[in-house]
Design a protein around this motif. Structure first.
Motif, PDB file in Angstrom:
ATOM      1  N   VAL A 199       0.987  -1.213   0.223  1.00  0.00           N
ATOM      2  CA  VAL A 199      -0.149  -0.177   0.063  1.00  0.00           C
ATOM      3  C   VAL A 199       1.151   0.879  -0.049  1.00  0.00           C
ATOM      4  N   ASN A 200       2.306   1.673  -0.292  1.00  0.00           N
ATOM      5  CA  ASN A 200       2.824   2.400  -0.775  1.00  0.00           C
ATOM      6  C   ASN A 200       2.996   3.211  -2.075  1.00  0.00           C
ATOM      7  N   LEU A 201       2.054   2.961  -3.245  1.00  0.00           N
ATOM      8  CA  LEU A 201       2.526   3.184  -4.383  1.00  0.00           C
ATOM      9  C   LEU A 201       1.221   4.752  -4.559  1.00  0.00           C
ATOM     10  N   THR A 202       1.839   5.076  -5.300  1.00  0.00           N
ATOM     11  CA  THR A 202       0.706   6.177  -6.436  1.00  0.00           C
ATOM     12  C   THR A 202       0.668   5.175  -7.898  1.00  0.00           C
ATOM     13  N   LYS A 203      -0.417   5.339  -8.697  1.00  0.00           N
ATOM     14  CA  LYS A 203      -1.107   4.805 -10.261  1.00  0.00           C
ATOM     15  C   LYS A 203      -1.251   6.171 -10.382  1.00  0.00           C
ATOM     16  N   ALA A 204      -0.186   6.284 -11.341  1.00  0.00           N
ATOM     17  CA  ALA A 204      -0.719   7.423 -12.875  1.00  0.00           C
ATOM     18  C   ALA A 204      -1.090   6.358 -14.691  1.00  0.00           C
ATOM     19  N   ASP A 205      -2.173   7.129 -14.749  1.00  0.00           N
ATOM     20  CA  ASP A 205      -2.243   6.696 -16.198  1.00  0.00           C
ATOM     21  C   ASP A 205      -3.246   7.624 -16.980  1.00  0.00           C
ATOM     22  N   SER A 206      -2.720   8.054 -17.982  1.00  0.00           N
ATOM     23  CA  SER A 206      -3.132   8.576 -19.322  1.00  0.00           C
ATOM     24  C   SER A 206      -2.582   8.270 -20.972  1.00  0.00           C
ATOM     25  N   PHE A 207      -3.557   8.855 -21.683  1.00  0.00           N
ATOM     26  CA  PHE A 207      -3.252   8.541 -23.192  1.00  0.00           C
ATOM     27  C   PHE A 207      -3.815   9.959 -23.537  1.00  0.00           C
ATOM     28  N   ASP A 208      -2.706  10.320 -24.432  1.00  0.00           N
ATOM     29  CA  ASP A 208      -2.931  11.521 -24.670  1.00  0.00           C
ATOM     30  C   ASP A 208      -2.579  11.253 -26.399  1.00  0.00           C
ATOM     31  N   THR A 209      -3.076  12.242 -26.994  1.00  0.00           N
ATOM     32  CA  THR A 209      -3.261  11.706 -28.710  1.00  0.00           C
ATOM     33  C   THR A 209      -3.188  13.288 -29.112  1.00  0.00           C
ATOM     34  N   PHE A 210      -2.519  13.969 -29.901  1.00  0.00           N
ATOM     35  CA  PHE A 210      -2.598  15.469 -30.661  1.00  0.00           C
ATOM     36  C   PHE A 210      -2.218  15.197 -32.065  1.00  0.00           C
ATOM     37  N   PHE A 217       2.652  11.068   5.800  1.00  0.00           N
ATOM     38  CA  PHE A 217       1.649  10.890   6.884  1.00  0.00           C
ATOM     39  C   PHE A 217       0.266  11.095   6.305  1.00  0.00           C
ATOM     40  N   ASN A 218       0.324  10.380   5.460  1.00  0.00           N
ATOM     41  CA  ASN A 218      -1.425  10.895   4.585  1.00  0.00           C
ATOM     42  C   ASN A 218      -1.297   9.019   3.358  1.00  0.00           C
ATOM     43  N   PRO A 219      -1.913   7.677   4.510  1.00  0.00           N
ATOM     44  CA  PRO A 219      -1.500   6.676   3.785  1.00  0.00           C
ATOM     45  C   PRO A 219      -2.840   6.461   2.615  1.00  0.00           C
ATOM     46  N   GLN A 220      -2.803   5.661   1.522  1.00  0.00           N
ATOM     47  CA  GLN A 220      -3.926   5.408   0.929  1.00  0.00           C
ATOM     48  C   GLN A 220      -4.805   5.655   0.701  1.00  0.00           C
ATOM     49  N   GLU A 221      -5.229   4.911   2.020  1.00  0.00           N
ATOM     50  CA  GLU A 221      -7.050   5.166   2.366  1.00  0.00           C
ATOM     51  C   GLU A 221      -7.532   6.721   3.115  1.00  0.00           C
ATOM     52  N   VAL A 222      -6.817   7.199   2.744  1.00  0.00           N
ATOM     53  CA  VAL A 222      -6.993   9.000   3.025  1.00  0.00           C
ATOM     54  C   VAL A 222      -6.085   9.799   1.960  1.00  0.00           C
ATOM     55  N   THR A 223      -5.902   9.671   0.925  1.00  0.00           N
ATOM     56  CA  THR A 223      -5.740   9.586  -0.728  1.00  0.00           C
ATOM     57  C   THR A 223      -6.462   9.559  -1.681  1.00  0.00           C
ATOM     58  N   PRO A 258      -6.872  12.368 -22.010  1.00  0.00           N
ATOM     59  CA  PRO A 258      -7.993  11.278 -20.477  1.00  0.00           C
ATOM     60  C   PRO A 258      -6.417  11.065 -19.629  1.00  0.00           C
ATOM     61  N   ARG A 259      -6.964  11.106 -18.018  1.00  0.00           N
ATOM     62  CA  ARG A 259      -5.728  10.831 -17.318  1.00  0.00           C
ATOM     63  C   ARG A 259      -6.535  10.451 -15.397  1.00  0.00           C
ATOM     64  N   GLN A 260      -5.973  10.052 -15.198  1.00  0.00           N
ATOM     65  CA  GLN A 260      -6.316   9.604 -13.707  1.00  0.00           C
ATOM     66  C   GLN A 260      -4.642   9.163 -13.575  1.00  0.00           C
ATOM     67  N   LEU A 261      -5.326   9.837 -11.130  1.00  0.00           N
ATOM     68  CA  LEU A 261      -4.380   9.393 -11.095  1.00  0.00           C
ATOM     69  C   LEU A 261      -4.770   8.813  -9.515  1.00  0.00           C
ATOM     70  N   ARG A 262      -4.193   7.722  -9.548  1.00  0.00           N
ATOM     71  CA  ARG A 262      -4.964   7.008  -8.237  1.00  0.00           C
ATOM     72  C   ARG A 262      -3.687   7.288  -6.779  1.00  0.00           C
ATOM     73  N   TYR A 263      -4.259   7.416  -5.898  1.00  0.00           N
ATOM     74  CA  TYR A 263      -3.754   7.728  -4.773  1.00  0.00           C
ATOM     75  C   TYR A 263      -2.583   8.978  -4.262  1.00  0.00           C
ATOM     76  N   ALA A 264      -3.774  10.175  -4.803  1.00  0.00           N
ATOM     77  CA  ALA A 264      -3.578  11.494  -5.386  1.00  0.00           C
ATOM     78  C   ALA A 264      -2.311  12.089  -3.483  1.00  0.00           C
ATOM     79  N   ASN A 265      -1.108  12.508  -3.984  1.00  0.00           N
ATOM     80  CA  ASN A 265      -0.707  13.205  -2.650  1.00  0.00           C
ATOM     81  C   ASN A 265      -0.550  12.125  -1.533  1.00  0.00           C
ATOM     82  N   LEU A 266      -0.393  10.645  -1.197  1.00  0.00           N
ATOM     83  CA  LEU A 266       0.435  10.070  -1.467  1.00  0.00           C
ATOM     84  C   LEU A 266       1.678  10.500  -0.244  1.00  0.00           C
ATOM     85  N   ASN A 267       2.306  10.277   0.840  1.00  0.00           N
ATOM     86  CA  ASN A 267       3.037  10.217   1.746  1.00  0.00           C
ATOM     87  C   ASN A 267       2.910   9.321   3.226  1.00  0.00           C
TER      88      ASN A 267
END
Length: 826
Positions: free
Chosen positions: A309-320, A352-358, A341-350
């Protein structure tokens, strides 16, 4: 749309396989030779349309002739192989004869022509980034090419990863970019000719695939009056166009696992970023297309938190997509479409902010733009621009638990949920003309820029409990349900300036800009003045600088401030059960607001020490005022969370940069920046941006969180033994300042004076070898990050009632990655 935004997933395996195969599609048969280039005046600062360009063969007979278009571009195609001189002619200008070039079948040769006005001495040339003459303008800027993404050891394959390698640009603790000590919302982003800012928050909005980026310019407060709606800096992105030959480039389609050597701990895949660029003519010599696609997956590990439970996960798919059309001589059209489009799971994880608080952050955005350039006369150009943008953003907590704030960190769940839909439309007309008088040469520019934006959203907050060190309740925050926000505004700007070349040693740039703030209904006037003085012979020493006033664009969420939730605060006695006073409800109230602004001046000296050695000295001062500040105000039983434009800020910077080399891919530079940044700390966007903050204490004026007194950045790209390239980034700087709090989450003393994180120094290195793979030129390499493996913490326990006061966490791990990129032939 909701379904799309909540279930965004990476491209299917079949698409990845198709793009991998497409990367090896052979190019079409070679065409006859072509000479192309750009015609300019005043050392490249003025695009010169209407120039007659002739290719003269070895018998001194004109082979073919072309006329440069509205953007100064020309192309002489179907040239037989041989040696040619390229000659440019335009009435009122000195004939320009370029060095003879060799034209081969199927090859393109670039010859840029700079023409001087006939009776005037040669233009002042200004020492630039890589030894070439910099555009003759008062603006100080740093430029970095998009192709360096594949060369420098930067951590993420995005144009934003290139910004922190520039002087005065640092990445904040939350991952956002601070330029010249300012908050991200104080700057502006332009893609081509239009704004790339999300108007609801003021943050950077548009995202682009890496291969779509031709160059990135960072200019702290350019003095040209055409640039506005910011108070600190302008980031200008130029995108890559298609050419007259079809080309396909695909990269990073092989996902490489991360072994323990990667981050010193885990096995698995941490990054995956397949991307493809292709382009060519849709109609020969008339219509061209360039298409970029890129998927990014990035996992970031917080070493101070337990697996898994120590990962932030970012996904995006950009076209131009970019389409360029030459409608007629001197008449061009450019259309672009970006989807990101993009998504960031567990934003601001650190720590003092574990996954459940992000929260999870999701956004779907698009931008469509059309630009037309029409040459009215050989020295007059009209540019028209229109764009439409849309952003759909959600910030979602996980679960329904309330948030608990303790001396050792947060528990429970994130407290706020948001959803926003933002639309923006921009239209501009710009007229540029050149005039020659007895008192010098004038480049006159005037125009209008209209930006209409609207925003609708909802915000809902859950209870927040503050607990003391013994576990008793100190404070309880409750909120009154879900609130809706609606705001709109139309900004109008008129501008005009004169780039006046008095003589071969002096250029002046007076201008003025008038902005109508459509949110606050305020009209602002921004006078600006820049200068360039040649104090030594051309190409040796030049003094430049200026002074000006800059006004920010008011984000739409400022207008919606009174539509956010009301917070009721109950304080408890030491037993944690008995209220210490009656509950107090803080009602959002906005005072009479004014548009934030900054007064800026700078002086820069550029000096050529040797043919390929350049020195830059620059001193910059910025004085900000009328900035938006939120402040809790208690008056008896009544209370307000007051928004007022009373904030101030101060920034000063002295930069010394030395560059050695011929080009960005053969260069070593070292930059030392001495700076100081301070201001009011309760900035509106700190508490009401994408991620809300539940606890708002009284405002203070102190050091900014990104204050870095000393920073040394060394950047190098060094060819070695023909097929090898060594790239390196070395950074040494002071740590960021931090604030000390007590068990009631109240600041102890003045904020950001509790100390600093340890001195930061790191070494990143890339080693690349050129090779052949299936008949294609490729670069095989390895990148090493933080090779010194020093302890570089990003978190500190700063609560005086914690038994771990002063403990440091979340250090940067040493890691390695393998790379394989196809060499683009743009």
């Amino acid at each position: 749309m909701d379904r799309v935004i909540r279930h965004f997933s990476p491209p299917p395996a079949c698409l990845v396989a198709f793009l991998w195969v497409a990367s090896f599609v052979p190019l079409r048969a070679a065409d006859p030779g072509t000479v192309r280039g750009i015609t300019t005046s005043q050392a490249g600062s003025v695009l010169l349309p209407g120039v007659e360009v002739t290719a003269v063969d070895a018998t001194d007979r004109p082979a073919r002739t072309a006329v440069s278009d509205g953007k100064g571009r020309y192309e002489i195609a179907e040239l037989p192989a041989g040696r040619y001189q390229v000659v440019g002619r335009l009435a009122g200008f000195t004939e320009r004869v370029a060095t003879a070039v060799e034209v081969r079948s199927g090859r393109d040769v670039t010859v840029n022509l700079d023409l001087a006005l006939a009776p005037i001495a040669q233009d002042v040339k200004v020492v630039g980034e890589a030894g070439a003459a910099k555009a003759e303008t008062a603006t100080s800027k740093d430029t970095i090419g998009g192709r360096l993404i594949d060369v420098l050891p930067v951590a993420f394959d995005s144009y934003r990863a290139l910004l922190p390698v520039l002087p005065g640009v640092v990445r904040q603790a939350d991952g956002r970019i601070s330029i010249k000590g300012a908050r991200p919302t104080q700057g502006a982003l332009k893609v081509g000719g239009g704004s790339g800012i999300d108007p609801s928050t003021g943050n950077f909005g548009i995202e682009l695939p890496s291969d779509a980026v031709e160059s990135v310019d960072v200019a702290p407060n350019p003095y040209a009056a055409e640039d506005g709606r910011f108070s600190s800096s302008l980031v200008q992105i130029e995108t890559r166009a298609g050419t007259d030959q079809w080309r396909v480039v695909a990269n990073s389609f092989v996902p490489l696992p991360c072994l323990t050597i990667c981050d010193g701990h885990s096995v698995g895949m941490r990054n995956f970023g397949p991307r493809i660029w292709f382009g060519g003519p849709l109609v020969k010599d008339r219509v061209f297309i360039a298409q970029s696609l890129e998927y990014r997956m990035n996992y970031t590990r917080i070493p101070s938190l337990p697996d898994p439970v120590n990962l932030t996960k970012a996904d995006s798919f950009d076209t131009f997509t970019r389409i360029d059309a030459r409608l007629a001589p001197g008449h061009e059209l450019q259309a672009t479409l970006a989807f990101f489009p993009r998504q960031l799971r567990y934003a601001n994880l650190n720590t003092f902010n574990p996954q459940e608080v992000t929260p999870d952050y999701r956004m779907i955005g698009y931008n469509a733009a059309v630009a037309e350039t029409a040459t009215l006369t050989p020295t007059t150009v009209l540019e028209s621009f229109f764009s439409a943008s849309s952003y759909h953003t959600t910030v979602d907590p996980r679960g329904d638990a309330g948030m608990e704030v303790t001396v050792n960190g947060n528990t429970g769940g994130y407290f706020n949920r948001q959803e926003r839909r933002t639309h923006a439309y921009e239209w501009s007309e710009t007229l540029t003309t050149m005039r020659r008088t007895g008192r010098g040469d004038h480049l006159l520019k005037a125009g209008i820029d209209v930006l209409q934006a609207s925003y609708t959203g909802t915000s809902e907050s859950r209870p927040v409990t503050v607990r003391r060190a013994d576990g008793t309740v100190s404070q309880q925050y409750t909120f009154d349900g879900s609130w809706s926000q609606v705001a709109a505004g139309t900004d109008v700007a008129l501008f005009g300036f004169d780039r006046w070349r008095v003589n071969e040693r002096l250029l002046l740039e007076p201008g003025v800009r008038v902005d109508r703030d459509g949110v606050l209904k305020r009209t602002s006037v921004s006078p600006r003045f820049g200068y360039v003085i040649g104090i030594l012979p051309p190409d040796v020493g030049v003094l430049r600088g200026g002074v000006g006033v800059f006004y920010e664009r008011t984000p739409l969420n400022v207008a919606a401030f009174e539509s956010f939730e009301h917070a009721t605060v109950t304080r408890f006695a030491s037993d944690g059960r008995t209220p210490a006073s009656s509950p107090m409800t803080f009602v959002p109230r906005a005072a009479t607001l004014d548009t934030p602004r900054a007064f800026v001046w700078n002086v820069e000296y550029d000096h050529r020490l040797a043919p390929n050695v350049f020195l830059k000295l620059n001193h910059l001062r910025r004085y900000g005022s009328h900035e938006f500040v939120v402040n809790p105000v208690e008056a008896g039983a009544a209370a307000e969370l007051r928004l007022a434009s009373v904030g101030e800020s101060r920034y000063r910077e002295t930069e010394v940069t030395v560059r050695v080399g011929k080009s960005e891919e053969r260069q070593v530079s070292a930059s030392y920046v001495r700076s100081h940044s301070e201001g009011d700390l309760n900035a509106f966007d700190t508490y009401f941006g994408n991620y809300r903050q539940p606890i708002i204490r009284p405002n203070q004026y102190s050091l900014n969180p990104v204050d870095v007194p000393n920073r040394l950045m060394i950047k190098g790209v060094i060819p070695w033994r023909k097929k090898w390239t060594v790239s390196t980034l070395i950074e040494l700087r002071n740590g960021f300042p931090y604030s000390v709090v007590n068990q009631d989450q109240e600041f102890v003393g003045v904020r950001n004076t509790g100390g600093r994180l340890p001195f930061f120094y790191t070494l990143d290195v890339g080693l690349i070898r050129s090779a052949k793979f299936l008949g294609r030129d490729v670069r095989l390499g390895v990148r090493g990050y933080h090779l010194l493996h020093t302890f570089a913490p990003r978190d500190i326990q700063a609560n005086i009632d914690s038994g771990a006061l002063g403990a440091l966490y979340n250090g940067i791990a040493r890691r390695f990655t393998l790379t394989m990129t196809l060499v683009p032939k743009f």
